[in-house]
Scaffold this active site. Structure first.
Site, short mmCIF file in Angstrom:
data_model
loop_
_atom_site.label_atom_id
_atom_site.label_comp_id
_atom_site.label_asym_id
_atom_site.label_seq_id
_atom_site.Cartn_x
_atom_site.Cartn_y
_atom_site.Cartn_z
N HIS A 18 0.98 -1.32 -0.21
CA HIS A 18 0.02 0.04 -0.30
C HIS A 18 0.75 1.30 -0.03
CE1 HIS A 18 -3.09 -2.63 2.14
NE2 HIS A 18 -3.60 -2.47 0.99
N LYS A 42 -16.63 -6.90 6.78
CA LYS A 42 -15.25 -7.91 6.58
C LYS A 42 -14.53 -8.18 8.01
CE LYS A 42 -13.09 -6.40 2.22
NZ LYS A 42 -11.99 -6.03 1.91
N ARG A 91 -2.66 -6.67 -7.95
CA ARG A 91 -1.39 -7.32 -7.87
C ARG A 91 -1.15 -8.72 -8.81
NH1 ARG A 91 -3.83 -7.76 -2.04
NH2 ARG A 91 -4.80 -9.25 -3.04
N SER A 129 -3.04 -7.76 2.98
CA SER A 129 -3.22 -7.64 4.35
C SER A 129 -3.77 -8.93 4.90
CB SER A 129 -4.57 -6.96 4.53
OG SER A 129 -4.09 -5.37 4.03
#
Length: 167
Positions: A18, A42, A91, A129
């Site tokens: 990030h 989440k 990614r 993450s």
């Protein structure tokens, strides 16, 4: 013409990947707002306030960057902030499908905001993450992948969770 950009996400926690994207975006846009989503669906490891505080510490050395929390739809927040560009990181190819759907739906909801995709530097393109949280939950060393502030917060958070009585 100055262009403000919004980089939204849950950032639970913020990673070196990030940081890399924010640093590179700040070199392209006149300002970058890192917008941290409350996203209770989440079930984040850290509270919104903790994630905002960590991101502010991690990103403090990058000029033109501010960090804020938000709730609701990202596209609505971007319009509210007067931001015409939303940055998303890719990614892998798998990320593209989801991000493409998100950008297309957002464009349907508001034609005032465009999406720009950035890819991380190769050394960060495998970091997520989710993986960082999992490694840290087993006591693994994540210091190579996150800022020292984040590594310490992860260690503390998992120690608190393990010490808490199980119900």
């Amino acid at each position: 013409m100055s262009t403000k950009a919004l980089y939204p996400g849950t950032f639970d926690p913020i990673t070196n990947g990030h940081y890399d994207l924010v640093r590179r975006a700040a070199a392209i846009f006149s300002s970058v707002t890192v917008a941290i989503a409350a996203n209770p669906g989440k079930a984040p490891l850290f509270t919104l306030e903790q994630r905002v505080a960590m991101a502010r510490q991690v990103l403090a050395d990058i000029p033109g960057v501010e960090v804020t929390g938000y709730t609701g739809l990202t596209v609505d927040f971007a319009v509210q902030m007067g931001t015409k560009v939303v940055i998303r990181g890719l990614r892998a190819v798998a990320d593209f499908e989801f991000e493409f759907q998100l950008a297309t739906m957002s464009r349907h909801l508001s034609d005032q905001v465009d999406y720009v995709f950035l890819t991380p530097t190769e050394q960060y393109n495998f970091i997520s993450s989710t993986l960082i949280r999992e490694i840290a939950s087993f006591g693994g060393n994540v210091s190579e992948f996150v800022h020292p502030v984040v590594a310490a917060a992860l260690k503390t958070r998992w120690a608190e969770r393990k010490a808490a009585p199980q119900s």
